[in-house]
Scaffold this motif. Structure first.
Motif, PDB file in Angstrom:
ATOM      1  N   GLU A  51       0.832  -1.207   0.000  1.00  0.00           N
ATOM      2  CA  GLU A  51       0.000   0.000   0.000  1.00  0.00           C
ATOM      3  C   GLU A  51       0.866   1.257   0.000  1.00  0.00           C
ATOM      4  O   GLU A  51       0.545   2.241  -0.676  1.00  0.00           O
ATOM      5  CB  GLU A  51      -0.906  -0.010   1.236  1.00  0.00           C
ATOM      6  N   ASN A  52       1.980   1.227   0.729  1.00  0.00           N
ATOM      7  CA  ASN A  52       2.889   2.381   0.757  1.00  0.00           C
ATOM      8  C   ASN A  52       3.513   2.627  -0.619  1.00  0.00           C
ATOM      9  O   ASN A  52       3.626   3.774  -1.059  1.00  0.00           O
ATOM     10  CB  ASN A  52       3.990   2.163   1.792  1.00  0.00           C
ATOM     11  N   THR A  53       3.925   1.555  -1.283  1.00  0.00           N
ATOM     12  CA  THR A  53       4.519   1.722  -2.613  1.00  0.00           C
ATOM     13  C   THR A  53       3.477   2.263  -3.587  1.00  0.00           C
ATOM     14  O   THR A  53       3.807   3.047  -4.492  1.00  0.00           O
ATOM     15  CB  THR A  53       5.079   0.397  -3.158  1.00  0.00           C
ATOM     16  N   ARG A  54       2.242   1.863  -3.405  1.00  0.00           N
ATOM     17  CA  ARG A  54       1.173   2.351  -4.282  1.00  0.00           C
ATOM     18  C   ARG A  54       0.912   3.836  -4.055  1.00  0.00           C
ATOM     19  O   ARG A  54       0.753   4.607  -5.005  1.00  0.00           O
ATOM     20  CB  ARG A  54      -0.113   1.559  -4.034  1.00  0.00           C
ATOM     21  N   ASN A  55       0.880   4.236  -2.788  1.00  0.00           N
ATOM     22  CA  ASN A  55       0.573   5.630  -2.459  1.00  0.00           C
ATOM     23  C   ASN A  55       1.741   6.578  -2.736  1.00  0.00           C
ATOM     24  O   ASN A  55       1.531   7.724  -3.151  1.00  0.00           O
ATOM     25  CB  ASN A  55       0.184   5.746  -0.982  1.00  0.00           C
ATOM     26  N   ILE A  56       2.966   6.114  -2.490  1.00  0.00           N
ATOM     27  CA  ILE A  56       4.119   7.012  -2.545  1.00  0.00           C
ATOM     28  C   ILE A  56       4.744   7.089  -3.930  1.00  0.00           C
ATOM     29  O   ILE A  56       5.101   8.179  -4.395  1.00  0.00           O
ATOM     30  CB  ILE A  56       5.174   6.582  -1.504  1.00  0.00           C
ATOM     31  N   SER A 116      13.542   3.968 -12.446  1.00  0.00           N
ATOM     32  CA  SER A 116      14.830   4.446 -11.929  1.00  0.00           C
ATOM     33  C   SER A 116      15.996   4.317 -12.893  1.00  0.00           C
ATOM     34  O   SER A 116      16.914   5.149 -12.880  1.00  0.00           O
ATOM     35  CB  SER A 116      15.184   3.697 -10.640  1.00  0.00           C
ATOM     36  N   GLU A 117      16.001   3.287 -13.719  1.00  0.00           N
ATOM     37  CA  GLU A 117      17.195   2.974 -14.508  1.00  0.00           C
ATOM     38  C   GLU A 117      17.634   4.141 -15.394  1.00  0.00           C
ATOM     39  O   GLU A 117      18.802   4.539 -15.397  1.00  0.00           O
ATOM     40  CB  GLU A 117      16.935   1.735 -15.363  1.00  0.00           C
ATOM     41  N   LYS A 118      16.692   4.703 -16.150  1.00  0.00           N
ATOM     42  CA  LYS A 118      17.047   5.789 -17.064  1.00  0.00           C
ATOM     43  C   LYS A 118      17.531   7.012 -16.299  1.00  0.00           C
ATOM     44  O   LYS A 118      18.535   7.639 -16.661  1.00  0.00           O
ATOM     45  CB  LYS A 118      15.841   6.167 -17.924  1.00  0.00           C
ATOM     46  N   ARG A 119      16.836   7.365 -15.221  1.00  0.00           N
ATOM     47  CA  ARG A 119      17.240   8.530 -14.426  1.00  0.00           C
ATOM     48  C   ARG A 119      18.634   8.341 -13.841  1.00  0.00           C
ATOM     49  O   ARG A 119      19.446   9.273 -13.825  1.00  0.00           O
ATOM     50  CB  ARG A 119      16.226   8.779 -13.316  1.00  0.00           C
ATOM     51  N   LEU A 120      18.907   7.146 -13.340  1.00  0.00           N
ATOM     52  CA  LEU A 120      20.226   6.883 -12.757  1.00  0.00           C
ATOM     53  C   LEU A 120      21.331   7.034 -13.791  1.00  0.00           C
ATOM     54  O   LEU A 120      22.365   7.660 -13.524  1.00  0.00           O
ATOM     55  CB  LEU A 120      20.267   5.473 -12.152  1.00  0.00           C
ATOM     56  N   GLU A 137      24.663  13.458  -6.124  1.00  0.00           N
ATOM     57  CA  GLU A 137      25.073  12.169  -5.560  1.00  0.00           C
ATOM     58  C   GLU A 137      24.047  11.674  -4.543  1.00  0.00           C
ATOM     59  O   GLU A 137      23.751  10.471  -4.487  1.00  0.00           O
ATOM     60  CB  GLU A 137      26.443  12.306  -4.896  1.00  0.00           C
ATOM     61  N   TYR A 138      23.502  12.578  -3.745  1.00  0.00           N
ATOM     62  CA  TYR A 138      22.462  12.218  -2.785  1.00  0.00           C
ATOM     63  C   TYR A 138      21.244  11.647  -3.508  1.00  0.00           C
ATOM     64  O   TYR A 138      20.647  10.648  -3.074  1.00  0.00           O
ATOM     65  CB  TYR A 138      22.045  13.427  -1.954  1.00  0.00           C
ATOM     66  N   ALA A 139      20.858  12.311  -4.605  1.00  0.00           N
ATOM     67  CA  ALA A 139      19.700  11.846  -5.377  1.00  0.00           C
ATOM     68  C   ALA A 139      19.952  10.445  -5.927  1.00  0.00           C
ATOM     69  O   ALA A 139      19.075   9.573  -5.879  1.00  0.00           O
ATOM     70  CB  ALA A 139      19.404  12.821  -6.513  1.00  0.00           C
ATOM     71  N   ILE A 140      21.160  10.223  -6.426  1.00  0.00           N
ATOM     72  CA  ILE A 140      21.529   8.905  -6.955  1.00  0.00           C
ATOM     73  C   ILE A 140      21.437   7.839  -5.865  1.00  0.00           C
ATOM     74  O   ILE A 140      20.876   6.755  -6.073  1.00  0.00           O
ATOM     75  CB  ILE A 140      22.957   8.942  -7.545  1.00  0.00           C
ATOM     76  N   ASN A 141      21.976   8.146  -4.685  1.00  0.00           N
ATOM     77  CA  ASN A 141      21.965   7.182  -3.581  1.00  0.00           C
ATOM     78  C   ASN A 141      20.551   6.888  -3.097  1.00  0.00           C
ATOM     79  O   ASN A 141      20.218   5.741  -2.759  1.00  0.00           O
ATOM     80  CB  ASN A 141      22.809   7.705  -2.419  1.00  0.00           C
ATOM     81  N   LYS A 142      19.703   7.927  -3.052  1.00  0.00           N
ATOM     82  CA  LYS A 142      18.314   7.725  -2.623  1.00  0.00           C
ATOM     83  C   LYS A 142      17.581   6.785  -3.574  1.00  0.00           C
ATOM     84  O   LYS A 142      16.818   5.915  -3.141  1.00  0.00           O
ATOM     85  CB  LYS A 142      17.587   9.067  -2.551  1.00  0.00           C
ATOM     86  N   ILE A 143      17.812   6.970  -4.859  1.00  0.00           N
ATOM     87  CA  ILE A 143      17.148   6.110  -5.845  1.00  0.00           C
ATOM     88  C   ILE A 143      17.663   4.678  -5.730  1.00  0.00           C
ATOM     89  O   ILE A 143      16.890   3.718  -5.772  1.00  0.00           O
ATOM     90  CB  ILE A 143      17.382   6.653  -7.267  1.00  0.00           C
ATOM     91  N   GLN A 159      12.456   7.775   0.402  1.00  0.00           N
ATOM     92  CA  GLN A 159      13.740   8.221  -0.142  1.00  0.00           C
ATOM     93  C   GLN A 159      13.770   8.050  -1.656  1.00  0.00           C
ATOM     94  O   GLN A 159      14.295   8.914  -2.374  1.00  0.00           O
ATOM     95  CB  GLN A 159      14.888   7.436   0.496  1.00  0.00           C
ATOM     96  N   LEU A 160      13.203   6.957  -2.136  1.00  0.00           N
ATOM     97  CA  LEU A 160      13.135   6.724  -3.574  1.00  0.00           C
ATOM     98  C   LEU A 160      12.322   7.823  -4.254  1.00  0.00           C
ATOM     99  O   LEU A 160      12.749   8.376  -5.276  1.00  0.00           O
ATOM    100  CB  LEU A 160      12.509   5.356  -3.853  1.00  0.00           C
ATOM    101  N   ALA A 161      11.172   8.137  -3.677  1.00  0.00           N
ATOM    102  CA  ALA A 161      10.319   9.192  -4.239  1.00  0.00           C
ATOM    103  C   ALA A 161      11.053  10.534  -4.249  1.00  0.00           C
ATOM    104  O   ALA A 161      10.989  11.291  -5.228  1.00  0.00           O
ATOM    105  CB  ALA A 161       9.021   9.302  -3.445  1.00  0.00           C
ATOM    106  N   GLU A 162      11.767  10.824  -3.158  1.00  0.00           N
ATOM    107  CA  GLU A 162      12.535  12.068  -3.086  1.00  0.00           C
ATOM    108  C   GLU A 162      13.642  12.085  -4.131  1.00  0.00           C
ATOM    109  O   GLU A 162      13.886  13.102  -4.799  1.00  0.00           O
ATOM    110  CB  GLU A 162      13.144  12.223  -1.687  1.00  0.00           C
ATOM    111  N   GLY A 163      14.333  10.964  -4.274  1.00  0.00           N
ATOM    112  CA  GLY A 163      15.419  10.874  -5.239  1.00  0.00           C
ATOM    113  C   GLY A 163      14.933  11.072  -6.665  1.00  0.00           C
ATOM    114  O   GLY A 163      15.579  11.769  -7.462  1.00  0.00           O
TER     115      GLY A 163
END
Length: 222
Positions: A51-56, A116-120, A137-143, A159-163
């Motif tokens: 449910e969290n993955t769906r909402n976030i 994530s793959e393309k963004r990374l 670098e922070y964004a990369i690590n969060k993803i 963190q993934l959503a933020e990244g």
């Protein structure tokens, strides 16, 4: 007299054996009840995680996964229908839980790769030209940390959503969203399908201006 004493001894032995059996049965039931409680708690965490993955991050479980989760709920209820939880019912529940977790893991891995793959690849390629390399670098690590979700907490999902959001902000900040030719080229690089014909004069000039010559993998051929 001797016969009466013998009968009494036999009755005492049978009573002791019965008490021992009752004790073993009670211990076994306590063990089953404990395992059932753990299973229910873990299954609740799994449902909350999905449910969290769906909402976030807008993960959409497949119909197959939804059906597996419904079966999991039914198997949980079936264990209690006869009063005491039996070992056979517990095993059915454990198998359903194992199947649901495996299905979720498979679907999540595919979903994560898609978002994530393309963004990374793009962030790694342009990191050196971003205004704030540390932020990039922070964004990369969060993803990257979002690859494996943890059903104990939604921290990694957030963190993934933020990244992902920060990655898009970084790309927009470079003005690349307005440079369609460059963005198309970067997308091809991110997907590993950039070839020499894609390396136009304007793209080559941009790469030279940004000192990115060593950052891209270009394939021969068309």
């Amino acid at each position: 007299m001797l016969l009466a004493d013998l009968r009494k001894a036999i009755e005492d032995m049978e009573e002791i054996r019965s008490l021992e059996q009752d004790s073993q049965d009670s211990q076994n039931q306590n063990r089953i009840d404990h395992l059932y409680a753990i299973e229910i708690e873990n299954n609740n965490k799994l449902v909350c995680c999905i449910e969290n993955t769906r909402n976030i991050v807008k993960f959409v479980p497949s119909l197959l996964l939804k059906e597996q989760l419904l079966k999991l709920m039914k198997d949980s209820q079936s264990c209690m229908e006869v009063g005491l939880v039996s070992e056979s019912c517990l095993k059915v529940l454990q198998n359903s839980a194992k199947k649901a977790r495996k299905d979720f893991e498979t679907e999540w891995n595919a979903f994560y790769k898609g978002i994530s793959e393309k963004r990374l690849h793009m962030l790694v390629a342009i990191k050196e030209i971003t205004p704030d390399r540390t932020k990039t670098e922070y964004a990369i690590n969060k993803i990257r940390k979002g690859c494996a979700v943890n059903d104990e907490s939604d921290k990694r999902i957030r963190q993934l959503a933020e990244g992902l959001s920060e990655a898009d902000e970084i790309l927009r900040g470079l003005g690349l969203d307005k440079e369609k030719e460059i963005m198309d080229f970067l997308n091809k690089v991110a997907e590993g399908r950039a070839t020499l014909p894609d390396l136009t004069d304007s793209i080559e000039k941009w790469i030279g201006e940004k000192n990115l010559g060593s950052k891209f993998l270009i394939q021969f051929g068309s």
